[in-house]
Scaffold this active site. Structure first.
Site, short mmCIF file in Angstrom:
data_model
loop_
_atom_site.label_atom_id
_atom_site.label_comp_id
_atom_site.label_asym_id
_atom_site.label_seq_id
_atom_site.Cartn_x
_atom_site.Cartn_y
_atom_site.Cartn_z
CB CYS A 94 -0.96 -0.21 1.23
SG CYS A 94 -1.86 1.56 1.33
CD GLN A 305 -13.77 -13.01 15.89
OE1 GLN A 305 -12.78 -12.34 15.61
NE2 GLN A 305 -13.75 -13.43 17.32
CE1 TYR A 334 -16.07 -9.38 28.74
CE2 TYR A 334 -15.49 -11.58 29.07
CZ TYR A 334 -15.56 -10.33 29.55
OH TYR A 334 -14.99 -9.75 30.80
CD GLU A 355 -22.02 -9.03 23.34
OE1 GLU A 355 -20.94 -9.77 23.28
OE2 GLU A 355 -22.12 -7.89 23.12
CG ASP A 404 -13.68 -13.67 21.95
OD1 ASP A 404 -12.59 -12.97 22.10
OD2 ASP A 404 -14.25 -14.07 20.94
CB CYS A 431 -8.05 -9.27 20.11
SG CYS A 431 -9.26 -8.10 21.64
N1 SAH Z 1 -16.98 -14.16 20.95
C1 SAH Z 1 -17.62 -13.25 20.00
C2 SAH Z 1 -17.26 -11.65 20.35
C3 SAH Z 1 -15.82 -11.18 20.87
S1 SAH Z 1 -15.80 -9.61 20.66
C4 SAH Z 1 -17.13 -13.56 18.58
O1 SAH Z 1 -16.13 -14.34 18.34
O2 SAH Z 1 -17.40 -13.23 17.65
C5 SAH Z 1 -15.98 -9.13 22.38
C6 SAH Z 1 -17.55 -9.13 22.62
O3 SAH Z 1 -17.60 -8.76 23.91
C7 SAH Z 1 -18.19 -7.88 22.13
O4 SAH Z 1 -19.35 -8.45 21.25
C8 SAH Z 1 -18.78 -6.78 22.91
O5 SAH Z 1 -19.68 -6.28 22.59
C9 SAH Z 1 -18.68 -7.68 24.13
N2 SAH Z 1 -18.58 -7.13 25.49
C10 SAH Z 1 -17.81 -5.83 25.92
N3 SAH Z 1 -17.74 -5.67 27.25
C11 SAH Z 1 -18.47 -6.95 27.64
C12 SAH Z 1 -18.88 -7.11 29.10
N4 SAH Z 1 -18.45 -6.49 30.09
N5 SAH Z 1 -19.67 -8.24 29.04
C13 SAH Z 1 -20.10 -9.13 28.15
N6 SAH Z 1 -19.83 -8.54 26.92
C14 SAH Z 1 -19.11 -7.33 26.63
#
Ligand code: SAH
Length: 484
Positions: A94, A305, A334, A355, A404, A431
């Protein structure tokens, strides 16, 4: 050695080392060899033990670096010139990678990027997590590390000459670097942005100005489902409607795969991109994509994702680490739209997902139904509140707990409850390896042992790296043995 911060008599910019008398001049250019890579992908060099962080430099480069900000033990510098390029240096695909700042390590070969990411996870786990005896698997990279992102959010604005531009914010600023042909995104991005900008010019619609709070169009969010080819566009506006919106929709409809168009109303002067209200103006309210053979409907605000190819590998590892036989009770904290929950539910007795975003849970419930999966239950709320409450009320049993979390990692209240529930396994998908390591330290002080770590490169060319870890509850005998 250290710099004497009181000894600045010679000049405002000069810093003198109290032991060696060596002075470092703030705006002076130093010739250095890059020895290592920092956690943000920046090069690291030393002058007489003093650390220089050289953004955009590659390990092995001999380069000139100018000190821009100095601290007693280290200084930030600007890469001025590469005198002798490192064997790991490549021409970035890029042309605006350095200005844009999204792809911080694009000037390093992909192999070198993977080495850097593997080390970053390892260093964090060992230095912050204080764990050394565990299995570290080689990072899973991509065969073709370009055009992997299924989602992009482009700010729209004006350049100095008053031309309409879309692109990305330059690192840590709100200056838009025009770039519609991002090497991480899909080719349709350029076509869609072109249509929207031409429409804005024709109808004299102004982009949002963050200083005056005036102007209408703030961002364009584009998402593509890689397996089905469906495309979603969501235009974020500072107002109630787009003038002649039907006409814009008609033009966007012509893009191959266009499935869902919506307008998000965001009247707040904030960094949050999406507004609370989403108005659908064309097609379905979601697009549909797959992870392996599981089908997912994704709404504009739901997390999904961004790298679908690597997601399958990541989830595959999470499933392998969970080691399910069909009899287990699993919590997926999460859980977003329930992607990991559904992935695991096929091999478990029961999965509970938690979530914070209610739209995502609505999607998760629909996704479960759509895939004919009945052994899942979802809760809306903060994981650190829902799990402790559930545990207090129902006792709450788990064989495996998957977490997660976002970058900030898990709340201690949540980790405490996990320890109390005492699942045999905890699978941590992360992450951010620094907060992961912090949480691993906490868990290892509370009866869990880190067994395996699997880094996965979900975001080639950036400094980010994902990792899946398996933590196992230690038996009483093991704990006594370790203490002795
Ligand atoms: N496991 C899922 C999402 C991971 S990203 C996947 O693989 O697609 C992290 C997620 O945590 C997001 O959806 C975000 O909205 C949620 N999140 C953030 N803070 C949180 C909390 N305190 N309790 C529950 N979920 C939360």
């Amino acid at each position: 050695m250290g710099l004497d911060w009181n000894n600045t008599k010679d000049s405002e910019n000069e810093l003198k080392d109290s032991e060696t008398g060596f002075s470092y001049n703030k705006n002076e250019v130093y010739t250095v060899r890059i020895e290592d890579v920092g956690t943000g992908g920046e090069g690291i060099a030393k002058i007489d033990g003093y650390t220089l962080f050289v953004k955009d430099a590659v390990r092995g480069d001999l380069c000139e670096a100018k000190i821009t900000k100095a601290h007693p033990k280290f200084a930030y510098t600007k890469l001025m010139n590469v005198i002798e390029p490192s064997p790991y240096r490549v021409e970035p695909a890029c042309p605006v990678s350095r200005r844009c700042g999204g792809c911080k390590v694009m000037a390093a070969s992909y192999e070198e990027q993977l080495r850097f990411k593997q080390n970053k996870v390892k260093n964090n786990i060992e230095k912050i997590g204080k764990v050394t005896d565990y299995e570290m698997n080689p990072i899973i990279g991509m065969d073709v590390p370009y055009h992997y992102r299924n989602k992009a959010q482009f700010p729209i604005g004006l350049d100095r000459e008053g031309n309409l531009v879309s692109g990305f914010y330059a690192g840590r600023t709100h200056v838009i670097i025009p770039n519609e042909k991002c090497y991480l995104g899909v080719p349709e991005n350029e076509e869609i942005l072109g249509i929207i900008k031409a429409f804005m010019t024709e109808k004299q619609i102004q982009p949002y100005d963050e200083v005056t709070f005036k102007g209408l169009i703030r961002y364009v969010m584009i998402r593509k489902a890689f397996r089905t080819g469906e495309i979603m566009v969501c235009i974020v506006i500072n107002g109630n409607k787009i003038p002649d919106c039907d006409e814009l929709v008609e033009r966007l409809q012509k893009v191959n795969g266009m499935t869902s168009i919506s307008v998000s109303i965001n009247l707040c002067n904030t960094n949050v991109i999406m507004g609370k209200l989403i108005e659908h103006v064309y097609g379905k309210k979601y697009i549909t994509d797959y992870i392996e053979d599981l089908k997912f409907n994704i709404s504009p605000k739901s997390f999904f994702q961004v790298n679908p190819l690597q997601t399958e590998k990541l989830y595959g590892k999470a499933l392998e680490f969970a080691g399910l036989t069909g009899n287990e009770t699993v919590w997926d904290l999460y859980c977003g739209i329930g992607s990991i929950s559904l992935f695991l539910a096929r091999s478990a007795k029961k999965v509970f997902g938690v979530e914070i975003i209610s739209d995502a849970i609505r999607d998760a419930r629909n996704n479960a139904k759509m895939n004919g999966i009945e052994n899942v239950e979802f809760f809306v709320g903060k994981a650190e509140e829902i799990l402790p409450q559930y545990y207090e009320k129902h006792g709450g049993y788990a064989d495996v707990i998957v977490v997660d979390p976002p970058r900030k990692g898990c709340d201690t209240a949540l980790l405490d409850t996990i320890v109390k529930m005492g699942p045999e396994k905890m699978v941590y998908v992360s992450c951010d390896s620094a907060t992961l390591a912090r949480d691993i330290k906490y868990m290892s002080e509370n009866g869990y042992r880190l067994e395996k770590v699997q880094p996965v490169d979900m975001f080639p060319h950036t400094d980010a790296v994902e990792a899946v870890c398996l933590l196992r509850k230690q038996k009483q005998d093991d704990i006594i043995f370790n203490v002795i």
